[in-house]
Design an enzyme around this catalytic site. Structure first.
Site, mmCIF file in Angstrom:
data_model
loop_
_atom_site.group_PDB
_atom_site.id
_atom_site.type_symbol
_atom_site.label_atom_id
_atom_site.label_comp_id
_atom_site.label_asym_id
_atom_site.label_seq_id
_atom_site.Cartn_x
_atom_site.Cartn_y
_atom_site.Cartn_z
ATOM 1 N N ARG A 104 0.888 -1.180 0.005
ATOM 2 C CA ARG A 104 0.048 0.064 0.075
ATOM 3 C C ARG A 104 0.861 1.185 0.200
ATOM 4 O O ARG A 104 0.591 2.286 -0.687
ATOM 5 C CB ARG A 104 -0.984 0.158 1.294
ATOM 6 C CG ARG A 104 -2.023 1.169 1.208
ATOM 7 C CD ARG A 104 -2.923 0.862 2.073
ATOM 8 N NE ARG A 104 -4.041 2.233 2.114
ATOM 9 C CZ ARG A 104 -4.195 2.515 3.485
ATOM 10 N NH1 ARG A 104 -3.667 2.627 4.584
ATOM 11 N NH2 ARG A 104 -4.989 3.702 3.210
ATOM 12 N N HIS B 209 0.488 4.415 -2.726
ATOM 13 C CA HIS B 209 0.274 5.981 -1.973
ATOM 14 C C HIS B 209 1.303 6.516 -2.626
ATOM 15 O O HIS B 209 1.041 7.878 -2.724
ATOM 16 C CB HIS B 209 0.074 5.910 -0.656
ATOM 17 C CG HIS B 209 -1.313 5.656 -0.073
ATOM 18 N ND1 HIS B 209 -2.020 6.206 0.984
ATOM 19 C CD2 HIS B 209 -2.012 4.652 -0.489
ATOM 20 C CE1 HIS B 209 -3.023 5.768 1.186
ATOM 21 N NE2 HIS B 209 -3.220 4.729 0.251
ATOM 22 N N ASN C 147 -3.212 8.955 5.421
ATOM 23 C CA ASN C 147 -1.941 8.570 6.042
ATOM 24 C C ASN C 147 -2.142 7.635 7.163
ATOM 25 O O ASN C 147 -1.170 7.021 7.750
ATOM 26 C CB ASN C 147 -0.958 9.504 6.298
ATOM 27 C CG ASN C 147 -1.030 10.136 7.766
ATOM 28 O OD1 ASN C 147 -2.076 10.523 8.201
ATOM 29 N ND2 ASN C 147 -0.157 9.586 8.700
ATOM 30 N N HIS D 262 -6.222 -5.577 -2.616
ATOM 31 C CA HIS D 262 -6.916 -5.671 -1.287
ATOM 32 C C HIS D 262 -7.124 -7.449 -0.780
ATOM 33 O O HIS D 262 -7.901 -7.541 0.098
ATOM 34 C CB HIS D 262 -8.502 -5.295 -1.361
ATOM 35 C CG HIS D 262 -8.338 -3.527 -1.275
ATOM 36 N ND1 HIS D 262 -9.144 -2.930 -1.355
ATOM 37 C CD2 HIS D 262 -7.217 -2.846 -1.298
ATOM 38 C CE1 HIS D 262 -8.788 -1.469 -1.286
ATOM 39 N NE2 HIS D 262 -7.510 -1.542 -1.130
#
Ligand code: HEM
Ligand SMILES: *[C@@H]1O[C@H](CO)[C@@H](O)[C@H](O)[C@H]1NC(C)=O
Ligand SMILES: *[C@@H]1O[C@H](CO)[C@@H](O)[C@H](O)[C@H]1NC(C)=O
Ligand SMILES: *[C@@H]1O[C@H](CO)[C@@H](O)[C@H](O)[C@H]1NC(C)=O
Ligand SMILES: *[C@@H]1O[C@H](CO)[C@@H](O)[C@H](O)[C@H]1NC(C)=O
Ligand SMILES: CC(=O)N[C@H]1CO[C@H](CO)[C@@H](O)[C@@H]1O
Length: 340
Positions: free
Chosen positions: A72, A76, A104, A201
């Site tokens: 992840r 990001h 965050n 996911h």
């Protein structure tokens, strides 16, 4: 395949022409750009991939739950100012960094990134960028979780800016299909990349607070009956038993219950049964193209295809707006820009 590689030839030809035009127009020799390369560190840090892999094996042996967070982090990073490790920078007295923006709050794994960077700097001082470290760690996190591998071309440079507000380019978990498709398109990713990368996911956990609106407050009524109709009701009961109220901001749920440490295609089985954890996951059923992909993968017979697709889409994602050549810098501490 043929289309992709001829695209690359055209791209590099075009960038050669553009670079020539830039040189002709200005004397901005200070900034040079280049392409990422598979053997970028072959002379300066030949063991880079080996070192990262060995560290990742140790990290995930001790803390297997870090595989999801490390994948992840790279996502990001790439969606905000390109894959330039801006996600890793701490806020300073004069600047609120990405890290301190809302999305965050749930990022993890920062310490392990610095640990790997330190190992690399011991072998090849000030050579490998934090952005490349993130790209390699994300790939290895997936591989070591029994997922696919992909080639990571290298030579990313680290950015010198990290701005909290820029995280508004990250899709929120409440997003519908239209928003998701737009936010991915803004990063050069198409609808297929969206449905494929959402398969990330299959790993990791989510905080109740990021989906409890679906259980108690879907239209803003803040009561037990205000639920997202797109969520399977048996599954909803399970989630409510785990996430007891709207204000619970500490409880975590496995996103792919039972196999949240294994990278597999079971995410699509969940989504097809209306058990995707986020509204964004369930919205993949609202578009005919993404729905068809979800249903095909839910059959369980095409995992190899998902693995190949995931590898291809990760290669795309990991090159979004990269800095190369003499742009940016090679950070020493991934959490702070270098002092000049
Ligand atoms: C499509 C839009 C996406 C949305 C709206 C979204 C949203 C979220 C949210 C809200 C979380 C929960 C964080 C937490 O509560 O701790 C999460 C977790 C996660 N996301 Fe996504 N995500 C998206 C796409 C992606 C992509 C493209 C990847 C990687 C390929 C990814 C990988 C992950 C992973 C591995 C986790 C688990 C992290 C952990 O275990 O701490 N996501 N995502
Ligand atoms: C934050 O980002 C949005 C859109 O990306 C932009 O419109 C807005 O001006 C930015 N706000 C600040 C304070 O920079
Ligand atoms: C998707 O969300 C956006 C922003 O909230 C909204 O304007 C739009 O109407 C929604 N689209 C659909 C199809 O629900
Ligand atoms: C419930 O939803 C409404 C409307 O989206 C929002 O304004 C409110 O803050 C939510 N309540 C909680 C406790 O999150
Ligand atoms: C979580 O909720 C508690 C109590 O409602 C609050 O004090 C705390 O600031 C919240 N934490 C976060 C990270 O939102
Ligand atoms: C991991 C991390 O840096 N988390 C920060 C996210 O932002 C909040 C403030 O909004 C900080 O308190 C956290 O330390």
């Amino acid at each position: 395949m043929a289309g992709r590689s001829s695209g690359r030839v055209i791209n590099s030809r075009m960038s050669a022409i553009m670079a020539a035009a830039v040189l002709a127009l200005c004397s901005c020799a200070a900034v040079t750009t280049a392409q990422l390369e598979m053997d970028f560190y072959s002379k300066t840090c030949p063991k880079v991939e080996e070192i990262v892999r060995r560290e990742m094996e140790e990290i995930l042996t001790v803390t297997p739950t870090l595989a999801g967070p490390l994948l992840r982090l790279h996502f990001h990073d790439c969606f905000v100012r390109g894959c330039d490790a801006s996600v890793l920078i701490d806020s300073t007295a004069g600047n609120v960094a990405e890290k301190d923006a809302k999305p965050n709050l749930t990022l993890r794994g920062f310490g392990t990134v610095q640990r790997v960077k330190d190992k690399l700097d011991a072998a090849c001082p000030a050579t490998v960028s934090c952005a490349d470290v993130l790209a390699l760690m994300a790939r290895d996190a997936v591989v070591l979780s029994k997922g696919p591998s992909w080639p990571v071309s290298l030579g990313r440079r680290d950015g010198r800016l990290s701005i909290a507000n820029d995280t508004n380019q990250l899709p929120p978990p409440t997003a519908n299909f239209t928003q998701l498709a737009q936010m991915f398109a803004a990063k050069g990713l198409d609808v297929k990349d969206l449905v494929v990368l959402s398969g990330g996911h299959t790993l990791g956990t989510a905080h109740c607070a990021l989906f409890s609106d679906r259980l108690y407050n879907f239209t803003g009524l803040e009561n037990d009956g205000d639920v997202d109709p797109a969520l399977d009701s048996a599954y909803m009961a399970k989630l409510k038993a785990r996430c007891r109220s709207l204000s619970d901001n500490t409880t975590l749920g496995e996103m792919d219950p039972g196999s949240f440490l294994t990278f597999d295609a079971s995410y699509y089985r969940l989504v097809a049964k209306r058990r995707g954890i986020f509204h964004s996951d369930s919205s993949l059923l609202t578009d005919p193209v993404t729905r068809a992909y979800v249903e095909r993968q839910a059959s369980g017979h095409f995992a190899d295809e998902f693995f190949r697709d995931f590898a291809d889409s990760m290669v795309k994602m990991s090159t979004i707006d990269v800095l190369t050549g003499s742009q940016g810098e090679i950070r020493t501490k991934c959490y702070a820009i270098n002092n000049h």
